[in-house]
Scaffold this motif. Structure first.
Motif, PDB file in Angstrom:
ATOM      1  N   LEU A 139      45.885  37.328  31.719  1.00 21.85           N
ATOM      2  CA  LEU A 139      47.008  38.261  31.741  1.00 21.85           C
ATOM      3  C   LEU A 139      48.209  37.591  31.090  1.00 21.85           C
ATOM      4  CD1 LEU A 139      46.742  39.644  35.396  1.00 21.85           C
ATOM      5  CD2 LEU A 139      45.849  40.661  33.297  1.00 21.85           C
ATOM      6  N   MET A 140      49.014  38.392  30.393  1.00 18.73           N
ATOM      7  CA  MET A 140      50.216  37.832  29.781  1.00 18.73           C
ATOM      8  C   MET A 140      51.302  37.733  30.852  1.00 18.73           C
ATOM      9  SD  MET A 140      49.201  37.623  26.641  1.00 18.73           S
ATOM     10  CE  MET A 140      47.688  38.234  25.887  1.00 18.73           C
ATOM     11  N   PRO A 141      51.771  36.516  31.165  1.00 13.83           N
ATOM     12  CA  PRO A 141      52.719  36.375  32.273  1.00 13.83           C
ATOM     13  C   PRO A 141      54.053  37.066  32.020  1.00 13.83           C
ATOM     14  CG  PRO A 141      52.335  34.267  31.188  1.00 13.83           C
ATOM     15  CD  PRO A 141      51.387  35.234  30.579  1.00 13.83           C
ATOM     16  N   ASP A 170      52.274  46.887  31.586  1.00 11.07           N
ATOM     17  CA  ASP A 170      52.298  46.504  30.174  1.00 11.07           C
ATOM     18  C   ASP A 170      51.042  45.735  29.785  1.00 11.07           C
ATOM     19  OD1 ASP A 170      54.635  47.764  29.698  1.00 11.07           O
ATOM     20  OD2 ASP A 170      55.900  45.979  29.813  1.00 11.07           O
ATOM     21  N   ASN A 171      50.545  44.894  30.706  1.00  6.85           N
ATOM     22  CA  ASN A 171      49.296  44.195  30.431  1.00  6.85           C
ATOM     23  C   ASN A 171      48.159  45.174  30.178  1.00  6.85           C
ATOM     24  OD1 ASN A 171      48.909  41.163  30.493  1.00  6.85           O
ATOM     25  ND2 ASN A 171      50.347  41.417  32.195  1.00  6.85           N
ATOM     26  N   VAL A 172      48.097  46.206  31.007  1.00  6.82           N
ATOM     27  CA  VAL A 172      47.008  47.176  30.883  1.00  6.82           C
ATOM     28  C   VAL A 172      47.189  48.037  29.637  1.00  6.82           C
ATOM     29  CG1 VAL A 172      45.880  49.127  31.998  1.00  6.82           C
ATOM     30  CG2 VAL A 172      46.607  47.177  33.364  1.00  6.82           C
ATOM     31  N   ALA A 173      48.454  48.345  29.325  1.00  8.64           N
ATOM     32  CA  ALA A 173      48.727  49.238  28.188  1.00  8.64           C
ATOM     33  C   ALA A 173      48.672  48.508  26.845  1.00  8.64           C
ATOM     34  CB  ALA A 173      50.092  49.902  28.364  1.00  8.64           C
ATOM     35  N   ARG A 217      54.986  45.062  38.688  1.00 16.41           N
ATOM     36  CA  ARG A 217      55.061  43.646  39.058  1.00 16.41           C
ATOM     37  C   ARG A 217      54.515  42.758  37.949  1.00 16.41           C
ATOM     38  NH1 ARG A 217      52.866  43.020  45.023  1.00 16.41           N
ATOM     39  NH2 ARG A 217      53.400  45.073  45.855  1.00 16.41           N
ATOM     40  N   TYR A 218      55.033  41.528  37.955  1.00 17.95           N
ATOM     41  CA  TYR A 218      54.534  40.531  37.014  1.00 17.95           C
ATOM     42  C   TYR A 218      53.329  39.821  37.635  1.00 17.95           C
ATOM     43  CZ  TYR A 218      58.527  41.294  34.055  1.00 17.95           C
ATOM     44  OH  TYR A 218      59.425  41.873  33.220  1.00 17.95           O
ATOM     45  N   PRO A 219      52.454  39.245  36.779  1.00 16.61           N
ATOM     46  CA  PRO A 219      51.251  38.602  37.314  1.00 16.61           C
ATOM     47  C   PRO A 219      51.525  37.605  38.441  1.00 16.61           C
ATOM     48  CG  PRO A 219      51.067  38.790  34.949  1.00 16.61           C
ATOM     49  CD  PRO A 219      52.440  39.302  35.310  1.00 16.61           C
ATOM     50  N   TRP A 220      52.613  36.830  38.331  1.00 16.35           N
ATOM     51  CA  TRP A 220      52.862  35.830  39.369  1.00 16.35           C
ATOM     52  C   TRP A 220      53.284  36.463  40.687  1.00 16.35           C
ATOM     53  CZ3 TRP A 220      57.945  35.650  41.091  1.00 16.35           C
ATOM     54  CH2 TRP A 220      58.918  36.181  40.235  1.00 16.35           C
ATOM     55  N   ILE A 256      40.650  44.114  35.120  1.00 15.08           N
ATOM     56  CA  ILE A 256      39.620  45.155  35.068  1.00 15.08           C
ATOM     57  C   ILE A 256      40.235  46.459  34.555  1.00 15.08           C
ATOM     58  CG2 ILE A 256      38.037  46.552  36.457  1.00 15.08           C
ATOM     59  CD1 ILE A 256      37.765  44.079  38.318  1.00 15.08           C
ATOM     60  N   ALA A 257      41.418  46.790  35.072  1.00 16.08           N
ATOM     61  CA  ALA A 257      42.088  48.016  34.640  1.00 16.08           C
ATOM     62  C   ALA A 257      42.363  47.983  33.139  1.00 16.08           C
ATOM     63  CB  ALA A 257      43.399  48.210  35.409  1.00 16.08           C
ATOM     64  N   ARG A 258      42.704  46.814  32.632  1.00 15.60           N
ATOM     65  CA  ARG A 258      42.976  46.701  31.200  1.00 15.60           C
ATOM     66  C   ARG A 258      41.733  47.054  30.382  1.00 15.60           C
ATOM     67  NH1 ARG A 258      45.062  41.014  29.324  1.00 15.60           N
ATOM     68  NH2 ARG A 258      42.999  40.427  30.079  1.00 15.60           N
ATOM     69  N   ALA A 259      40.579  46.546  30.826  1.00 18.24           N
ATOM     70  CA  ALA A 259      39.344  46.857  30.100  1.00 18.24           C
ATOM     71  C   ALA A 259      39.002  48.342  30.235  1.00 18.24           C
ATOM     72  CB  ALA A 259      38.200  45.989  30.609  1.00 18.24           C
TER      73      ALA A 259
END
Ligand code: ATP
Ligand code: MG
Lengths: 265, 264
Positions: B92-94, B100-103, B135-138, B150-153
C-alpha cells in the motif's frame, strides 16, 4: 495536538531568545559603545526602516530574489534528480561530474555571474539557483533510488502509466528527502544571496548592511543584521510548517506490522 | 465492478525460474486455470509459491517455459490480472488514504475521479472497510491493510485474481467472510482465482483444484480435484466426507513432498 502544538513549541523555544533580548537591551543601554549601540535604538531603527525607510524595500527585493532562485533550483533539481534517480545508466555517467560540481564553492562564481549578468537581480537569482540546485538534486536522486521494490511492483502490476507513476508514487516516496534538500538549499541560498548583495548590488538587505557599515551607521548595520537573522529564522519555521503539512502521512509508525511471516530459504 | 469479458484461460507450460545464477526455484511447472475456476497452490514455506505467482502475473520473466492467457503469451503484467501481494502492508502507498490506494489502479486506467471513487468505495465496503476509506495505512491494523489490498485488486476489475496468502493476518470471522466473498465473486462475476495459502482447510474449502508444490527445485507433485460443487457453506461443506478426503490427501502429499529424496 494539531493546531496548538507548533505554536506552543515556538513559544517554548523563544523564551531563551526573549531573555537574551532583555539582557542585551539592558546591557547596551547601560554601557553603550561605538560598535554596540543600545539595542533599543537598533530596534527603533528597524521599526522606522519598515514604516517609512528603505528597509522594507531591501527586504522585499532580497526575498524576491531568494524565492525566485530557490524555485528555479528546486524545479531543476527535482527534474534532473528524477531523471538520474530513475535511470541507472544516466546516474552512473553523470555522478562523478555531479560530485565535482557540488564540491565547488558557489560563492566563487559570484564575480563571474556579475560580469556576465550585471548588477541587477539576475546574477542574484542565478547564484541562489546554482547553490540551491545541488542539495535538492542529490537528495532527489537518493529519494528516488530508495523507492521500495514493493511500490514499484504495485505500479507495474496495475500498469500505472509513467506520468502518474512519477506524480503519485515516485515523487511522494522521495518527498521527505526532497524537502530535506530544500531546507539545506534555503540556508545555502540565504548565504550566497547576502554575499552576492555585498559584492555588487544597489539594493537588498546584504547591500544595506554593507552600505551602512561603510558609512559608519552602526545602528543601521545592526538593524540589517538583526533583520537578516530573524528572516532566516522565520524562513526555517516556514520550511518546517511546509514539511509538516506535506508529510502528514509520514508521521505514523510506517515500519510497524510489516514483519515477514515465515522463514525463507 | 467493471469486469465485462469472461476470463481467458491461464496456461502455464514447462515453467522454470531461477534467481540470477542460483539453482532453479521451480522447474517444469504445468498448470491450467480455466475461466471461472478457483485454484489453490499449497506448499511449504520457501518452496517458490510467491515466485510462481510473480511469473504468472508477468512481474518476473521465467527462465524457460511460458505463461499464456488463451493464446497470448504473457511478457509483462497483463490487464486481465489483479494481484494481491503477500507483503500487503508494504504494497500500500503510505501517502494515500485507503480510498486512494484502492482507486489508484483505476486512475491509471483513466477512470474519472467520481467513478473511480465510487468503485473504490464499493470495493472497500465489500471487504468490510466502508468506514475506513479516509484513513492512511498506518492508521489501519494489519488485517485491515490486507483487506485494502484485496479491495484494490477487486476494484481493478480484472477477470483473473491472483492472491498471495491474502487472508493470512485477518481474524477468523473476517477470514470466513472473505473466503465466501471469493466464492461469491466467482459466482456473480465469473472470476478466475489463483490463491496461495498455507491453510489446507481454506484451500479445500475454496478450490476446484489444489496444486501441491514441493521439493527443490519445486515441481507440481500433485493436482487434486475437489468435488464439492460450486455452492459451499462454511459449516456444511467442511463436514462432508469429500472435504476430509481431499484434506487428508493434500496433507499426505505435502508431507511426502517435503521428505528428502523424492522423484527426479
Ligand atoms: N528476489 C529474490 N532473489 C533471490 N532469491 C529469491 C528472491 N525471492 C525469493 N527468493 C528465493 O526463492 C525461493 C522461493 O521463495 P518464494 O518467496 O517464492 O517462496 P514461498 O513459497 O512464497 O514462501 P512463503 O510461503 O514463505 O511465502 C526461496 O529460496 C527464496 O530464498
Ligand atoms: Mg510467498
Amino acid at each position: 495536538m494539531r493546531r496548538a502544538h507548533p505554536v506552543r513549541r515556538v513559544l517554548g523555544e523563544l523564551w531563551l531568545v526573549a531573555l537574551l533580548v532583555a539582557v542585551l537591551l539592558v546591557a547596551t543601554a547601560l554601557a553603550p559603545s561605538l560598535y554596540f549601540p543600545p539595542l533599543g535604538e537598533v530596534l527603533a531603527a528597524i521599526a522606522r526602516g519598515f514604516v517609512d525607510g528603505p528597509l522594507l524595500g531591501h527586504l522585499a527585493y532580497s526575498l524576491g530574489n531568494l524565492l525566485a532562485g530557490l524555485a528555479i533550483g528546486a524545479v531543476a533539481g527535482v527534474s534532473i534528480g528524477l531523471l538520474l534517480g530513475m535511470s541507472e545508466l544516466a546516474h552512473r555517467v553523470v555522478d562523478p561530474a555531479l560530485q565535482l560540481l557540488r564540491a565547488t564553492p558557489k560563492v566563487a562564481l559570484i564575480p563571474l555571474l556579475v560580469a556576465l549578468l550585471g548588477l541587477g537581480a539576475e546574477p542574484k537569482i542565478a547564484i541562489v539557483a546554482l547553490a540551491a540546485v545541488w542539495p535538492i538534486l542529490l537528495n532527489t536522486v537518493d529519494g528516488v533510488r530508495g523507492l521500495e521494490a514493493n511500490a514499484v511492483d504495485v505500479a507495474r502490476a496495475f500498469q500505472i502509466p509513467l506520468g502518474l507513476r512519477i506524480r503519485r508514487v515516485i515523487l511522494p516516496a522521495a518527498l521527505p528527502q526532497i524537502l530535506a534538500g530544500v531546507a539545506i538549499a534555503l540556508s545555502l541560498g540565504v548565504t550566497v544571496l547576502v554575499v552576492s548583495e555585498m559584492y555588487a548590488a544597489t539594493q537588498g538587505i546584504g547591500f544595506s548592511v554593507l552600505q551602512s557599515g561603510r558609512s559608519f551607521d552602526i545602528v543601521g548595520t545592526w538593524a540589517g543584521t538583526i533583520v537578516l537573522g530573524v528572516v532566516g529564522y522565520l524562513l526555517n519555521l516556514a520550511m518546517l510548517a511546509v514539511e509538516r503539512r506535506a508529510l502528514h502521512w509520514h508521521h505514523g509508525p510506517l515500519d510497524g506490522s510489516t514483519e515477514e511471516r515465515g522463514a525463507r530459504g | 465492478m467493471t469486469t465485462t469479458a469472461a476470463p481467458p484461460t491461464l496456461h502455464v507450460d514447462g515453467l522454470t525460474m531461477a534467481y540470477g545464477a542460483s539453482a532453479p526455484v521451480f522447474a517444469d511447472v504445468e498448470l491450467t486455470v480455466a475461466g471461472g475456476e478457483i485454484v489453490c497452490i499449497v506448499g511449504p514455506s520457501g518452496v517458490g509459491k510467491t515466485t510462481l505467482l510473480r511469473c504468472l502475473s508477468g512481474l518476473l520473466q521465467p527462465r524457460a517455459g511460458e505463461v499464456r492467457l488463451d493464446e497470448a503469451r504473457v511478457s509483462g503484467p497483463p490487464r486481465e490480472i489483479g494481484l494481491v501481494f503477500q507483503d500487503y502492508s508494504r504494497s500500500l502507498m503510505p501517502w494515500m488514504t485507503a480510498l486512494d490506494n484502492v482507486a489508484f489502479p483505476l486512475q491509471g486506467r483513466g477512470v474519472g475521479r467520481s467513478e473511480r471513487d465510487a468503485l473504490a468505495d464499493a470495493a472497500l465496503a465489500q471487504v468490510g472497510l466502508g468506514h475506513a476509506a479516509s484513513r492512511y495505512p498506518w492508521q489501519l491494523s494489519g488485517g485491515m491493510q490486507q483487506r485494502v489490498a484485496i479491495a484494490r485488486a477487486l476494484a481493478y476489475g480484472a477477470p483473473i485474481l491472483i492472491m498471495d496468502e491474502p487472508f493470512a493476518s485477518v481474524d477468523a470471522q473476517t477470514r470466513l467472510e472473505l473466503e465466501d466473498l471469493v466464492l461469491e465473486l466467482r459466482r456473480t462475476l465469473g472470476l478466475s482465482v489463483v490463491i496461495v495459502t498455507h491453510d489446507v482447510d481454506e484451500a479445500v474449502y475454496l478450490s476446484d483444484r489444489i496444486v501441491v508444490l514441493a521439493q527443490s527445485p519445486a515441481r507440481v507433485v500433485e493436482v487434486l480435484d475437489v468435488e464439492l460443487g460450486a455452492a459451499r457453506d462454511q459449516l456444511a461443506t467442511r463436514a462432508t466426507a469429500e472435504f476430509s478426503r481431499v484434506r487428508t490427501a493434500v496433507l499426505t502429499h505435502i508431507r511426502e513432498g517435503t521428505r528428502p529424496a523424492g522423484g527426479s
